[in-house]
Design a protein around this motif. Structure first.
Motif, PDB file in Angstrom:
ATOM      1  N   TYR A  97       3.160   6.301  -2.634  1.00 51.07           N
ATOM      2  CA  TYR A  97       4.491   6.864  -2.806  1.00 51.07           C
ATOM      3  C   TYR A  97       4.587   7.041  -4.428  1.00 51.07           C
ATOM      4  N   THR A  98       4.032   6.041  -5.270  1.00 52.09           N
ATOM      5  CA  THR A  98       4.197   6.025  -6.700  1.00 52.09           C
ATOM      6  C   THR A  98       3.117   7.415  -7.124  1.00 52.09           C
ATOM      7  N   LEU A  99       1.729   7.036  -6.606  1.00 50.70           N
ATOM      8  CA  LEU A  99       0.787   8.344  -7.002  1.00 50.70           C
ATOM      9  C   LEU A  99       1.386   9.620  -6.551  1.00 50.70           C
ATOM     10  N   ILE A 100       2.188   9.913  -5.314  1.00 51.10           N
ATOM     11  CA  ILE A 100       2.722  11.065  -5.016  1.00 51.10           C
ATOM     12  C   ILE A 100       3.768  11.387  -5.976  1.00 51.10           C
ATOM     13  N   ILE A 101       4.560  10.617  -6.586  1.00 52.64           N
ATOM     14  CA  ILE A 101       5.596  10.929  -7.588  1.00 52.64           C
ATOM     15  C   ILE A 101       4.852  11.476  -8.681  1.00 52.64           C
ATOM     16  N   CYS A 102       3.912  10.608  -9.107  1.00 51.72           N
ATOM     17  CA  CYS A 102       3.209  10.818 -10.469  1.00 51.72           C
ATOM     18  C   CYS A 102       2.592  12.433 -10.399  1.00 51.72           C
ATOM     19  N   LEU A 103       2.083  12.673  -9.339  1.00 53.41           N
ATOM     20  CA  LEU A 103       1.362  14.036  -9.159  1.00 53.41           C
ATOM     21  C   LEU A 103       2.476  15.305  -9.197  1.00 53.41           C
ATOM     22  N   MET A 104       3.431  14.912  -8.650  1.00 53.25           N
ATOM     23  CA  MET A 104       4.396  15.852  -8.622  1.00 53.25           C
ATOM     24  C   MET A 104       5.016  16.244  -9.895  1.00 53.25           C
ATOM     25  N   MET A 110       0.782  -1.121   0.027  1.00 50.09           N
ATOM     26  CA  MET A 110      -0.084  -0.132  -0.011  1.00 50.09           C
ATOM     27  C   MET A 110       0.827   1.337  -0.024  1.00 50.09           C
ATOM     28  N   ARG A 111       2.002   1.135   0.663  1.00 46.31           N
ATOM     29  CA  ARG A 111       2.817   2.170   0.861  1.00 46.31           C
ATOM     30  C   ARG A 111       3.584   2.744  -0.556  1.00 46.31           C
ATOM     31  N   LYS A 112       3.948   1.629  -1.248  1.00 47.37           N
ATOM     32  CA  LYS A 112       4.370   1.689  -2.570  1.00 47.37           C
ATOM     33  C   LYS A 112       3.141   2.586  -3.419  1.00 47.37           C
ATOM     34  N   LEU A 113       2.151   2.110  -3.495  1.00 42.94           N
ATOM     35  CA  LEU A 113       1.267   2.775  -4.256  1.00 42.94           C
ATOM     36  C   LEU A 113       0.891   4.193  -3.838  1.00 42.94           C
TER      37      LEU A 113
END
Length: 70
Positions: free
Chosen positions: A6-13, A1-4
């Motif tokens: 973190y991935t969403l945060i990086i994509c949004l950034m 769940m954490r990976k998901l």
């Protein structure tokens, strides 16, 4: 769940930084057209103002005779 998350945060950034980087930019590489020499294969040489179009991936030049883009 954490990976998901973190991935969403990086994509949004990445998306928001891309959008803000394009504000106020023109499609050309340089602010103004630069005086350049154009060499043709048949040996002709012309001095014209040139700029590189990032949107079209081609060099654009202004014809000195009629001041139109070519």
């Amino acid at each position: 769940m954490r990976k998901l998350i973190y991935t969403l945060i990086i994509c949004l950034m990445a998306i928001t930084s891309d959008l803000s980087a394009q504000e106020g930019k023109s499609e050309y590489l340089f602010n103004e057209f630069q005086k350049s020499l154009i060499y043709y294969k048949d040996g002709r040489v012309f001095s014209v103002k040139v700029n590189y179009s990032l949107a079209r991936n081609v060099f654009m030049f202004i014809d000195e005779n009629d001041s139109k883009f070519a």
